[in-house]
Design a protein around this motif. Sequence first.
Motif, PDB file in Angstrom:
ATOM      1  N   LEU A 114       0.710  -1.206  -0.029  1.00  0.00           N
ATOM      2  CA  LEU A 114       0.040  -0.227   0.148  1.00  0.00           C
ATOM      3  C   LEU A 114       0.895   1.003  -0.081  1.00  0.00           C
ATOM      4  CD1 LEU A 114      -2.817  -1.192   2.426  1.00  0.00           C
ATOM      5  CD2 LEU A 114      -2.983  -0.951   0.064  1.00  0.00           C
ATOM      6  N   PRO A 143      -0.576  -4.551  -4.420  1.00  0.00           N
ATOM      7  CA  PRO A 143      -1.107  -5.474  -3.253  1.00  0.00           C
ATOM      8  C   PRO A 143      -1.788  -6.410  -3.771  1.00  0.00           C
ATOM      9  CG  PRO A 143      -1.822  -3.136  -3.130  1.00  0.00           C
ATOM     10  CD  PRO A 143      -0.726  -3.072  -4.186  1.00  0.00           C
ATOM     11  N   GLU A 144      -2.712  -6.123  -4.565  1.00  0.00           N
ATOM     12  CA  GLU A 144      -3.597  -7.404  -5.069  1.00  0.00           C
ATOM     13  C   GLU A 144      -2.870  -8.634  -5.417  1.00  0.00           C
ATOM     14  OE1 GLU A 144      -3.713  -4.017  -5.980  1.00  0.00           O
ATOM     15  OE2 GLU A 144      -4.843  -3.525  -8.007  1.00  0.00           O
ATOM     16  N   LEU A 176      -1.832 -11.419   0.406  1.00  0.00           N
ATOM     17  CA  LEU A 176      -1.616 -11.485   1.840  1.00  0.00           C
ATOM     18  C   LEU A 176      -3.083 -11.256   2.629  1.00  0.00           C
ATOM     19  CD1 LEU A 176       0.474  -8.556   1.483  1.00  0.00           C
ATOM     20  CD2 LEU A 176       1.640 -10.310   2.299  1.00  0.00           C
ATOM     21  N   PHE A 178      -7.056  -4.141   9.610  1.00  0.00           N
ATOM     22  CA  PHE A 178      -6.863  -2.821   9.797  1.00  0.00           C
ATOM     23  C   PHE A 178      -7.323  -2.456  10.986  1.00  0.00           C
ATOM     24  CE2 PHE A 178      -6.824  -2.721   5.149  1.00  0.00           C
ATOM     25  CZ  PHE A 178      -5.937  -1.858   4.818  1.00  0.00           C
ATOM     26  N   ALA A 195     -12.384  -2.016   8.466  1.00  0.00           N
ATOM     27  CA  ALA A 195     -12.675  -1.980   7.179  1.00  0.00           C
ATOM     28  C   ALA A 195     -13.420  -3.003   6.693  1.00  0.00           C
ATOM     29  CB  ALA A 195     -11.214  -1.946   6.354  1.00  0.00           C
ATOM     30  N   TRP A 248     -16.941  -3.783   4.719  1.00  0.00           N
ATOM     31  CA  TRP A 248     -17.718  -2.858   3.864  1.00  0.00           C
ATOM     32  C   TRP A 248     -19.238  -2.477   4.303  1.00  0.00           C
ATOM     33  CZ3 TRP A 248     -15.105  -6.880   1.087  1.00  0.00           C
ATOM     34  CH2 TRP A 248     -13.782  -6.553   0.856  1.00  0.00           C
ATOM     35  N   ALA A 273     -13.916 -11.364  -1.932  1.00  0.00           N
ATOM     36  CA  ALA A 273     -12.517 -11.920  -2.565  1.00  0.00           C
ATOM     37  C   ALA A 273     -12.644 -13.328  -2.971  1.00  0.00           C
ATOM     38  CB  ALA A 273     -11.493 -11.485  -1.243  1.00  0.00           C
ATOM     39  N   GLU A 292     -13.766 -13.264  -6.278  1.00  0.00           N
ATOM     40  CA  GLU A 292     -12.762 -12.536  -7.379  1.00  0.00           C
ATOM     41  C   GLU A 292     -11.847 -13.589  -7.540  1.00  0.00           C
ATOM     42  OE1 GLU A 292     -10.838  -9.300  -9.060  1.00  0.00           O
ATOM     43  OE2 GLU A 292     -12.842  -9.886  -8.551  1.00  0.00           O
ATOM     44  N   LEU A 335     -10.069 -16.329   3.246  1.00  0.00           N
ATOM     45  CA  LEU A 335      -9.265 -16.268   2.520  1.00  0.00           C
ATOM     46  C   LEU A 335      -7.946 -17.063   2.360  1.00  0.00           C
ATOM     47  CD1 LEU A 335      -9.223 -14.216  -0.053  1.00  0.00           C
ATOM     48  CD2 LEU A 335      -7.927 -12.620   1.497  1.00  0.00           C
ATOM     49  N   GLU A 379      -8.474  -0.256   0.609  1.00  0.00           N
ATOM     50  CA  GLU A 379      -7.406  -0.879   0.648  1.00  0.00           C
ATOM     51  C   GLU A 379      -7.202  -2.486   0.939  1.00  0.00           C
ATOM     52  OE1 GLU A 379      -4.383   2.771   1.929  1.00  0.00           O
ATOM     53  OE2 GLU A 379      -5.031   1.575   3.537  1.00  0.00           O
ATOM     54  N   THR A 380      -8.412  -2.619   1.824  1.00  0.00           N
ATOM     55  CA  THR A 380      -8.365  -4.007   2.384  1.00  0.00           C
ATOM     56  C   THR A 380      -9.061  -4.814   1.376  1.00  0.00           C
ATOM     57  OG1 THR A 380      -9.365  -5.130   4.355  1.00  0.00           O
ATOM     58  CG2 THR A 380     -11.012  -3.765   3.125  1.00  0.00           C
ATOM     59  N   ALA A 381      -9.701  -4.353   0.371  1.00  0.00           N
ATOM     60  CA  ALA A 381     -10.176  -5.061  -1.077  1.00  0.00           C
ATOM     61  C   ALA A 381      -9.116  -5.132  -1.693  1.00  0.00           C
ATOM     62  CB  ALA A 381     -11.437  -4.158  -1.631  1.00  0.00           C
ATOM     63  N   ARG A 382      -8.213  -4.219  -1.714  1.00  0.00           N
ATOM     64  CA  ARG A 382      -6.859  -4.422  -2.596  1.00  0.00           C
ATOM     65  C   ARG A 382      -5.956  -5.601  -2.057  1.00  0.00           C
ATOM     66  NH1 ARG A 382      -3.109   0.396  -4.648  1.00  0.00           N
ATOM     67  NH2 ARG A 382      -2.682  -1.273  -6.178  1.00  0.00           N
ATOM     68  N   VAL A 383      -5.796  -5.535  -0.796  1.00  0.00           N
ATOM     69  CA  VAL A 383      -4.729  -6.722  -0.256  1.00  0.00           C
ATOM     70  C   VAL A 383      -5.757  -7.995  -0.487  1.00  0.00           C
ATOM     71  CG1 VAL A 383      -3.919  -7.292   1.764  1.00  0.00           C
ATOM     72  CG2 VAL A 383      -3.873  -4.937   1.200  1.00  0.00           C
ATOM     73  N   GLN A 384      -6.786  -8.064  -0.399  1.00  0.00           N
ATOM     74  CA  GLN A 384      -7.548  -9.220  -0.595  1.00  0.00           C
ATOM     75  C   GLN A 384      -7.584  -9.653  -2.066  1.00  0.00           C
ATOM     76  OE1 GLN A 384     -11.473  -9.699   1.562  1.00  0.00           O
ATOM     77  NE2 GLN A 384     -10.800  -7.968   2.490  1.00  0.00           N
ATOM     78  N   ILE A 420      -9.071  -7.883  -5.014  1.00  0.00           N
ATOM     79  CA  ILE A 420      -9.787  -7.471  -5.714  1.00  0.00           C
ATOM     80  C   ILE A 420      -9.382  -6.315  -6.555  1.00  0.00           C
ATOM     81  CG2 ILE A 420     -12.155  -6.447  -5.668  1.00  0.00           C
ATOM     82  CD1 ILE A 420     -12.596  -8.009  -2.910  1.00  0.00           C
TER      83      ILE A 420
END
Lengths: 363, 613
Positions: free
Chosen positions: A52, A78-79, A83, A87, A91, A93, A105, A108, A156, B510-515, B517
């Motif tokens: 990040l 990061p995607e 990992l 947070f 975080a 949604w 995820a 995805e 995950l 960011e949490t979505a990025r790290v996961q 997505i």
Amino acid sequence: MGQIRLDGIVKSYGKEVVVKNLDLTVQPGEFLTILGPSGCGKTTTLRMIAGLEEPDEGNIQLGDRMVFSRSDGVVIPPEARGLGLIFQSYALWPHMTVARNITLALKEKKLSKTEIAARLENALDLVQLTGYAERYPSELSGGQQQRVAVARLIALRPSILLMDEPLSNLDAKLRTEMRASLKRLHRDLKATTVYVTHDQIEALTLSDRVIIMNEGKIMQEGTPFEIYHHPANIFVAEFIGDPGINLFHGVTKNSTLDCGDITVPLPENLASADRRLIAAIRPEKVLVSETEKPGWQKVSTEILQPTGADTILQVRIGETSITLLQPGFITLAEGSKLWINFAPDSISFFDPETQDNLRSTAD
Amino acid sequence: MAPVSRTRDRPAFWSLRNFSYQAYRLKNRPELIIGVLALVFLGFVVMVPLLQIIKEAFTFQRYDLAYQPDGNVGGFTLLHFDRVFFQPISKALFFKPLINSLMMGVAVTAIALVVGFSLAWLMVRTNVHFKGTFGAMLVFPYMMPSWVMALAWLSLFKNDRIGGSEGLLTYMTGTQVPDWVAYGYLPIVFTLAMHYYAYAYLLISGALATVDSELEEAGATSGMGKWKRIRVITMPLLMPAIGSAIVLTFIRILGTFGTPALLGMPVRFFTFSTQIYASINARNQGDAYILALVLIVLAVSFIWINSRIIGVRKSYVTMTGKGFRKHESDLGKWRWPAAIIVILFLCITVALPLILLLWESLTLIPGNYSLSNLTSYFWAGQGNMQLAYGEPGVIHNRGILEALGNSIKLGFAAALFNGALGLLVGYAVVRGRGARLSRWLEAIAFAPYIFPSIALGAIYIGMFSTNIGPIPALYGTFTILILITVIKNLPFTSRTGIAAMLQIHQSLEETARVQGIGWFRRMFRIIIPLSMSGLVAGMLLTFITAMRELSLIILLISPGNNVLTGLIFGYQEQDMAQHSAAVTLMLVMFIILISVIVRLMSRRAGVGKLSVV
């Protein structure tokens, strides 16, 4: 698999260098805590591992994969780092149900429907939230939201877990409970874990290894035992421990350190004359007696703070104030006389110039 | 500790490694890509046109041969500059419109501010009767074109000056209304003020609702009297809102076209906006460009002077009124009189114009307001050569229905593009906070604010009348209407976008990025749903603005891309009063209908409360 290697990481924001040439290796399956005051660079370090933030210099390796290298021109987003990250704010949604928060995820990743359903069920089960799948985050308590964030990671199944002060939004009682469940999470996932916190109790209770950072540099790394009992420098000694460690500035007189109101015994290797030293002793290591003993020093009680299981005592000798920690619920009148003494092997000594622990260098 | 000398590993700037590193970085940061693209796009549609008309204004044009037959077409010339500022014609071309525009701007702004402020105070800080109803009704003018009042004024006061029919007053009394009442400065100022108060009202009531009464109570406990509290505590806190109300109103007045055209041009009372229109119609584009540039300079210097006086740098920041309403002072025996004054005010500004237009649209012979003269011809007539040049009534009139379709299309297209652009600009600005790109983008997205509508229209004629590289000449197309509407509304939608994005905590993305997505799914699953309520509000606003806009597009419409507002203006120019009244009513009805539907739908979809402005 699962090893994290940071190599010569430098990060600055504008002119302010927040991480200074950091080297760090986390062994597969290890629970490592980065502990430090706010602004020490610990969260930035974690965010750089996650991708990040971008370091200015250095390499980051996850497993056998290079995910960042300034010199080789590699930046994996990061995607694609695979990992898990928790947070401080969880975080979650807010517009999605618990189930969707956990499965987004997974979808995805194009997992099969049955696989996703199985993982969801398993994750909810592990954090004891079965039956909450259709709730929205706003309908859950703080602790439950926290557990959803944990369940999201469980589902995950990442091999590397990053946690950014995940407990700091919880009240004290929940925190103790959640510490246990985070430890279980680490054990169940067998994931390499980097945990960032400013709370030393979390660091000491959870970690295999602790790194203490200050102003972008590592001050000490070691097991919780080493950090607590053998602080490498004054910063660590003062930062770890609550109530805080007692520091006495003094001048050596042969085999003792003369600190004005009190004298502290010196180990043989430090016996000298007219050398300035700082002695440090943890409150619970000070020996206390209610009756006079030969060679012990007389102090008067100033303030008592019973916390239930223990009592913190503030005592005074001349101009020097000393903090003591004694087991039990002590009731004493203010001004009561006590006698204290220091066991030579429970004292650390620091050089006032370099701030380093002298005994550990001597060992 | 390892030595710091590892810095030497950094690859050379031109090396392939560095190139791949920078490419990786860019891929890693979608906000940079969006930011750069948005910056390039906005630079092209905002900054390039401005440079273009500066260039055109000093270029000898083909039509200038009429004045200087030996001129060099395409060469540099000061001809337009000279004509506008230093020739006998300059008085009519520049100085009179300048004075008229300034006098109009100052007077309208002052009146609108006083009215808007009083209403805001009444609604937020007192216990006046019927607050809820008033609150909904007072923003009504916002949904109507600014020149509806002017049309209504004509129905009421029109005299025989320009021939054709006469107004209701002449019909009832039999005497001619003097010119100074029917046309010119006075009615223009009055009708504009009765529209633009709504902006001042919205801004100030929003700000007033966020002034914490505790601050005033703190003043009271330190012994300040009521008036002193208002002067020392409340007013300074309201200053930014008042400042933005002043700037907003003044710039809009400078750029407004409809009202001065309807009420000013018949008596040759020209403002900058109508003079620009007249110059373009007379094929003197060069003069129009210079006037447009002067208008922009006026607007910029006004913002500057205003911020100097008010002392708030960003005095144009619009506030949204997420109000916590408290401490209402008791009006006592004035509760009813105050309510009656507001009702009368609403009658004059909202009800009366619409009723007059309705009546007008139902008269067979214009100017005859007797019951026996009522007809539904102009709404439902099939077309009769004896009436209105054989133009059929609204529901059978292909031209009107096409223009209605165009208006709705324009509204939706502008809303959609504005929403998307506002979202992307907001995303790039907020995610890139602190970087230069973010600041530039924010600034350029705000730039259209300083272009008065008519000036922006003039700029776009200059820019898009010929093709530029791969982009074909857009003049006369529907695309140019969408483009200019999107650009003109961008300052507001990008602000909405930024505000919406600021409310979404970075960690949610960011949490979505790290996961794992990807960006598109993050946008569609997380960012867009979470910013929906703000976006919908902003898009609805754009829709309303686009439907009722005339000043911005008057220079760009042609029979091929006409919309309702343009059609109404055309009917009015041909003195077809019933048609223009009927179409105006239809336009207002559609705006209200669609905003109500959007509001209901968004409420059902759980999108939060909408705020206007």
